[in-house]
Design a protein around this motif. Structure first.
Motif, PDB file in Angstrom:
ATOM      1  N   CYS A 103       0.848  -1.193   0.000  1.00 44.11           N
ATOM      2  CA  CYS A 103       0.000   0.000   0.000  1.00 44.11           C
ATOM      3  C   CYS A 103       0.884   1.245   0.000  1.00 44.11           C
ATOM      4  O   CYS A 103       1.873   1.293   0.732  1.00 44.11           O
ATOM      5  CB  CYS A 103      -0.900  -0.033   1.236  1.00 44.11           C
ATOM      6  N   CYS A 133       0.260   2.934   3.921  1.00 43.67           N
ATOM      7  CA  CYS A 133       0.611   2.280   5.188  1.00 43.67           C
ATOM      8  C   CYS A 133       1.644   1.165   5.010  1.00 43.67           C
ATOM      9  O   CYS A 133       2.046   0.532   5.979  1.00 43.67           O
ATOM     10  CB  CYS A 133      -0.636   1.731   5.865  1.00 43.67           C
ATOM     11  N   CYS A 151      -4.535   0.394   0.141  1.00 37.45           N
ATOM     12  CA  CYS A 151      -5.115  -0.878   0.596  1.00 37.45           C
ATOM     13  C   CYS A 151      -6.542  -0.663   1.113  1.00 37.45           C
ATOM     14  O   CYS A 151      -6.928   0.469   1.431  1.00 37.45           O
ATOM     15  CB  CYS A 151      -4.254  -1.523   1.675  1.00 37.45           C
ATOM     16  N   CYS A 153      -6.835   1.303   4.359  1.00 37.22           N
ATOM     17  CA  CYS A 153      -6.622   2.760   4.263  1.00 37.22           C
ATOM     18  C   CYS A 153      -7.803   3.438   3.565  1.00 37.22           C
ATOM     19  O   CYS A 153      -8.136   4.567   3.876  1.00 37.22           O
ATOM     20  CB  CYS A 153      -5.334   3.080   3.529  1.00 37.22           C
TER      21      CYS A 153
HETATM   22 ZN    ZN Z   1      -2.813   1.002   3.509  1.00 34.25          ZN
END
Ligand code: ZN
Ligand code: ZN
Length: 240
Positions: free
Chosen positions: A49, A52, A63, A66
């Motif tokens: 991602c 993160c 992702c 998130c």
């Molecule tokens: Zn993420």
């Protein structure tokens, strides 16, 4: 010479500094800290991602986690070159729980290379803040692993960046995170961090590993409340 006064940490550090032509893991002759035979056992976090650094199937996407939890203020960028699995998980546990701090130097070049690469096209943070541990936990471990990682990262970066370990503190003692389930982690980390000194506007939090993200998010909540504008995270590894 008082040989008893030489701690295991110092002797192992000297050993690794003087034998740096050997693989840190299998001790075979090698120019790199991890030799070509050991390297395939390491899981690099290559597809992840963009925010993160959670390992994902497609690279550089946001992702699901998130996308779902997209508060206005969130951690901008997480850099974590390894997946927290197998050998890397074993090395990080050895650093943290068995005081085998020389393994920080094994993983360090991969983290600093990822950091250097990323900030070629992004703005460097002005302060490194090691994720704090409660003083009781530091006494149990005998050292603060995040401060040590921060110091070594700082020394090995070409960019000059200051460490601030006096502003963010962990004011409440909580059970060790690895002993808790995900839900419990998220709950216990709330309101356990406190800001007691000045903090820069753009900072980076350093931790050894990011699992649920509850620790860095709890720190970020306090830092945003204080007025920090941007928070990045640097860690060795991220849990898939
Ligand atoms: Zn993420
Ligand atoms: Zn090796």
């Amino acid at each position: 010479m008082e040989w008893n006064s030489l701690s295991t940490n110092i002797t192992t550090a000297v050993y690794y500094l003087t034998t740096n032509q050997h693989c840190h893991l299998c001790h075979a002759p090698s120019k790199n800290k991890i030799c070509e035979y050991c390297l395939p056992y390491i899981n690099f976090n290559e597809s992840h991602c963009k925010q993160c650094a959670r390992p994902t199937k497609a690279h550089h996407i946001l992702c699901g986690h998130c996308q779902k939890n997209h508060p206005q203020q969130h951690i901008t960028k997480t850099i974590a070159p390894f997946e927290y699995q197998d050998l890397v998980a074993h090395l990080i546990k050895a650093i943290k729980f068995q005081q085998q701090t020389h393994f920080i130097r094994t993983l360090l070049p991969y983290l600093t290379a990822s950091i250097q690469r990323h900030y070629e096209t992004d703005t460097w943070p002005t302060e490194i803040i090691p994720v704090p541990s409660h003083p009781k936990r530091i006494r149990q471990r005998g050292f603060c692993h995040t401060q040590l990682i921060a110091k070594l990262v700082q020394q090995h970066l070409q960019h000059k960046i200051k460490i601030n370990s006096d502003s963010l503190i962990k004011s409440q003692y909580t059970p060790a995170q690895h002993t808790l389930k995900r839900k419990e982690r998220l709950k216990t980390q709330k309101n356990t961090y406190q800001i007691i000194n000045k903090v820069a506007k753009h900072i980076v939090l350093i931790d050894d590993v990011i699992t649920t993200g509850s620790t860095v998010n709890a720190c970020a909540t306090e830092l945003f409340k204080y007025g920090v504008e941007r928070i990045d995270v640097w860690a060795f590894a991220r849990t898939p």
